[in-house]
Design a protein around this motif. Structure first.
Motif, PDB file in Angstrom:
ATOM      1  N   ASP A   1     -10.330  -4.485   4.688  1.00 10.27           N
ATOM      2  CA  ASP A   1     -10.822  -3.111   4.818  1.00 10.27           C
ATOM      3  C   ASP A   1     -12.097  -2.915   4.002  1.00 10.27           C
ATOM      4  O   ASP A   1     -13.039  -2.260   4.444  1.00 10.27           O
ATOM      5  CB  ASP A   1      -9.753  -2.120   4.342  1.00 10.27           C
TER       6      ASP A   1
ATOM      7  N   VAL B   1     -10.132   2.495  -0.699  1.00  8.26           N
ATOM      8  CA  VAL B   1      -8.918   1.816  -0.248  1.00  8.26           C
ATOM      9  C   VAL B   1      -7.692   2.235  -1.061  1.00  8.26           C
ATOM     10  O   VAL B   1      -6.614   1.671  -0.937  1.00  8.26           O
ATOM     11  CB  VAL B   1      -9.081   0.283  -0.282  1.00  8.26           C
ATOM     12  N   HIS B   2      -7.873   3.251  -1.943  1.00  9.86           N
ATOM     13  CA  HIS B   2      -6.768   3.902  -2.649  1.00  9.86           C
ATOM     14  C   HIS B   2      -6.042   3.019  -3.657  1.00  9.86           C
ATOM     15  O   HIS B   2      -4.814   3.069  -3.788  1.00  9.86           O
ATOM     16  CB  HIS B   2      -5.739   4.455  -1.646  1.00  9.86           C
ATOM     17  N   ILE B   3      -6.783   2.197  -4.403  1.00  9.68           N
ATOM     18  CA  ILE B   3      -6.179   1.443  -5.489  1.00  9.68           C
ATOM     19  C   ILE B   3      -7.109   1.470  -6.703  1.00  9.68           C
ATOM     20  O   ILE B   3      -8.276   1.859  -6.587  1.00  9.68           O
ATOM     21  CB  ILE B   3      -5.866  -0.026  -5.098  1.00  9.68           C
TER      22      ILE B   3
ATOM     23  N   PRO C   1       0.805  -1.207   0.000  1.00  9.10           N
ATOM     24  CA  PRO C   1       0.000   0.000   0.000  1.00  9.10           C
ATOM     25  C   PRO C   1       0.843   1.265   0.000  1.00  9.10           C
ATOM     26  O   PRO C   1       0.440   2.290  -0.513  1.00  9.10           O
ATOM     27  CB  PRO C   1      -0.806  -0.137   1.304  1.00  9.10           C
TER      28      PRO C   1
ATOM     29  N   PHE D   1      -8.291  -3.711  -7.489  1.00 10.75           N
ATOM     30  CA  PHE D   1      -9.166  -4.005  -6.356  1.00 10.75           C
ATOM     31  C   PHE D   1     -10.038  -5.227  -6.660  1.00 10.75           C
ATOM     32  O   PHE D   1     -10.208  -6.118  -5.835  1.00 10.75           O
ATOM     33  CB  PHE D   1     -10.043  -2.801  -6.034  1.00 10.75           C
TER      34      PHE D   1
ATOM     35  N   GLN E   1      -5.221  -7.374   3.735  1.00  9.32           N
ATOM     36  CA  GLN E   1      -5.679  -6.275   4.559  1.00  9.32           C
ATOM     37  C   GLN E   1      -6.576  -5.337   3.767  1.00  9.32           C
ATOM     38  O   GLN E   1      -7.590  -4.855   4.278  1.00  9.32           O
ATOM     39  CB  GLN E   1      -4.474  -5.492   5.115  1.00  9.32           C
ATOM     40  N   LEU E   2      -6.210  -5.082   2.521  1.00 10.58           N
ATOM     41  CA  LEU E   2      -7.048  -4.237   1.667  1.00 10.58           C
ATOM     42  C   LEU E   2      -8.424  -4.867   1.479  1.00 10.58           C
ATOM     43  O   LEU E   2      -9.451  -4.182   1.522  1.00 10.58           O
ATOM     44  CB  LEU E   2      -6.377  -4.020   0.316  1.00 10.58           C
TER      45      LEU E   2
ATOM     46  N   CYS F   1      -2.620   1.394 -10.279  1.00 12.78           N
ATOM     47  CA  CYS F   1      -2.894   2.704  -9.699  1.00 12.78           C
ATOM     48  C   CYS F   1      -3.228   3.683 -10.819  1.00 12.78           C
ATOM     49  O   CYS F   1      -2.517   3.752 -11.820  1.00 12.78           O
ATOM     50  CB  CYS F   1      -1.667   3.182  -8.918  1.00 12.78           C
TER      51      CYS F   1
ATOM     52  N   ASP G   1      -0.667  -7.610   2.701  1.00 12.06           N
ATOM     53  CA  ASP G   1      -1.278  -6.307   2.475  1.00 12.06           C
ATOM     54  C   ASP G   1      -2.497  -6.415   1.573  1.00 12.06           C
ATOM     55  O   ASP G   1      -3.463  -5.674   1.736  1.00 12.06           O
ATOM     56  CB  ASP G   1      -0.247  -5.354   1.873  1.00 12.06           C
ATOM     57  N   ALA G   2      -2.457  -7.312   0.595  1.00 12.25           N
ATOM     58  CA  ALA G   2      -3.618  -7.518  -0.254  1.00 12.25           C
ATOM     59  C   ALA G   2      -4.788  -8.011   0.591  1.00 12.25           C
ATOM     60  O   ALA G   2      -5.932  -7.581   0.414  1.00 12.25           O
ATOM     61  CB  ALA G   2      -3.290  -8.521  -1.359  1.00 12.25           C
TER      62      ALA G   2
END
Length: 288
Positions: free
Chosen positions: A185, A207-209, A9, A214, A181-182, A41, A178-179
């Motif tokens: 979230d 989630v800013h992607i 992230p 996503f 966790q995203l 991104c 991290d994936a």
């Protein structure tokens, strides 16, 4: 060595402001793609051209666009490249190389040079069977860039790629964590906001992607698509309300995020095997 499709992230946090600035300054869409052609991104304030969106709406057009994105990541390192996409428009790309190897590219959305021909572009897309008038209209919206503008943008992309990613060391283990966790979230967000008009694009932005990345990680982690998960969450909540309240079907529909009660009933029956009213009657009968 090519890095897999997992990214930290922190990379999003670092690259997002730069993509926003470049997109605003040069009035063009800029993306960060991985080696498989997935959009990792993208700018929030600048959207992909409607021309490219229409082309990507066709399965074959999407596959060709994906192949163009893959090519961006496998060009020669050490410079920026301008090359034609499958439709005859032009893409400016900078392949990215970290300490652990190649892992993607920075690339612009398609642009038009002064030598581009509308007729030739439309001819290349004839086999997709898309609306020619819409294509022609959307084509006129694509920015025309002079050779000097392309040079300036290429140098900016190259500088960003070298400065921002020079010491990037992706870790597949950490990336997987991290994936997850995203995805968690996103699941928590859905649990709190299922009654809102949620979209994949909106939650991806939260989630800013990018929406495509996503969608990929959500399906990988939840073993179902975003849409099916959201529908399941809403239907489960509707079941609870049907069992534990005297609310009308239309009120329950609105409570779980469906403005149209008839549409809610169709979705409910498709997923549960009976209408909301039948479910409510069966449950109440079983309590007697």
């Amino acid at each position: 060595m090519v890095i897999g499709n997992t990214f930290l992230p922190g990379v999003f946090d670092a690259i997002q402001p730069a993509l926003e600035s470049l997109s605003w300054l040069h009035r063009i869409w800029v993306k960060f793609v991985d080696c498989s052609g997935t959009y990792i991104c993208t700018p929030v304030k600048k959207q992909q051209s409607r021309f490219c969106g229409l082309v990507r709406s066709h399965p074959l057009g999407y596959r060709r666009c994906r192949e163009t994105a893959v090519r961006c990541a496998h060009l020669d390192k050490g410079t920026y490249h301008l090359f034609p996409c499958h439709a005859g428009l032009f893409v400016l790309a900078v392949p990215l190389q970290g300490d652990a190897g190649s892992f993607g590219a920075l690339a612009t959305g398609e642009v038009i040079t002064p030598s581009c021909s509308t007729t030739q572009v439309l001819e290349k897309l004839q086999d997709l069977g898309l609306n020619q008038e819409l294509l022609r209209q959307f084509y006129q919206e694509i920015p025309v860039k002079s050779h000097e503008e392309i040079r300036m943008l290429g140098e900016a992309l190259y500088a960003l790629g070298n400065i921002g990613f020079r010491h990037f060391k992706p870790s597949t283990g950490d990336g997987l964590k991290d994936a997850r966790q995203l995805a968690r979230d996103a699941v928590e967000y859905i649990a709190t906001n299922y009654h809102q008009p949620l979209t994949l694009e909106g939650v991806a932005q939260m989630v800013h992607i990018s929406p495509s990345y996503f969608s990929h990680i959500f399906k990988e982690e939840q073993k179902q698509t975003f849409t099916s998960y959201l529908t399941e969450a809403r239907i489960n909540k509707a079941k609870d309300l049907l069992k534990g309240s005297d609310l009308s079907i239309s009120v329950i529909a609105g409570t779980v995020g469906y403005e149209d009660a008839n549409y809610f009933s169709r979705v409910f029956k498709k997923n549960v095997g009976m209408s909301p009213l039948a479910f409510k009657k069966r449950f109440n009968k079983s309590k007697c």
